[in-house]
Design a protein around this motif. Sequence first.
Motif, short mmCIF file in Angstrom:
data_model
loop_
_atom_site.label_atom_id
_atom_site.label_comp_id
_atom_site.label_asym_id
_atom_site.label_seq_id
_atom_site.Cartn_x
_atom_site.Cartn_y
_atom_site.Cartn_z
N CYS A 139 -3.35 -2.54 5.09
CA CYS A 139 -3.42 -3.12 3.62
C CYS A 139 -5.18 -3.02 2.51
N GLY B 204 -3.25 5.88 -0.90
CA GLY B 204 -3.93 5.15 -1.12
C GLY B 204 -4.76 5.14 0.68
N TYR B 205 -4.04 5.39 1.59
CA TYR B 205 -4.10 5.18 3.09
C TYR B 205 -4.91 6.83 3.19
N GLN C 140 -6.98 0.59 -0.34
CA GLN C 140 -6.48 1.16 -1.40
C GLN C 140 -5.30 -0.17 -1.89
N GLY C 141 -5.02 -0.68 -1.03
CA GLY C 141 -3.98 -1.66 -0.84
C GLY C 141 -3.67 -2.91 -1.36
N LEU D 14 2.68 -1.43 -6.56
CA LEU D 14 2.72 -0.67 -4.59
C LEU D 14 3.79 -1.37 -3.79
N GLY E 269 0.85 -0.95 0.44
CA GLY E 269 -0.35 0.29 -0.09
C GLY E 269 0.70 1.10 0.11
#
Length: 106
Positions: free
Chosen positions: A90, A10-11, A94-95, A65, A6
Amino acid sequence: MTIGYGDQDGYDRTDVAVRDEAHAHDARLRAAGAEMGIAGAAVQVRNHDGVGVTVAHEAFMSSALPVAGFAVIEAATMEEAIQLVSKTPCAVAQGVVEIWPLRESP
């Protein structure tokens, strides 16, 4: 063994309440005995044919990623492992999380 991938973008795009619950889930996994850690910089080590060690300060594998962290969890089945990791940071931010079953070596 799990590997979480990730990135910060995204986080940051993930709702804070979702992230907070994912971190609380990680805390519950740790309390149940899971070993977890955030990934640092990778180092490659080779000693081909046992004749000399070479070291490269870089990752061998590549992915879309970056590697974010690792965990060793205990689960009776793959389905249980999937359920456990599906709520981790994650997975929700978005991971992606890979699960690598470990077997005892001979």
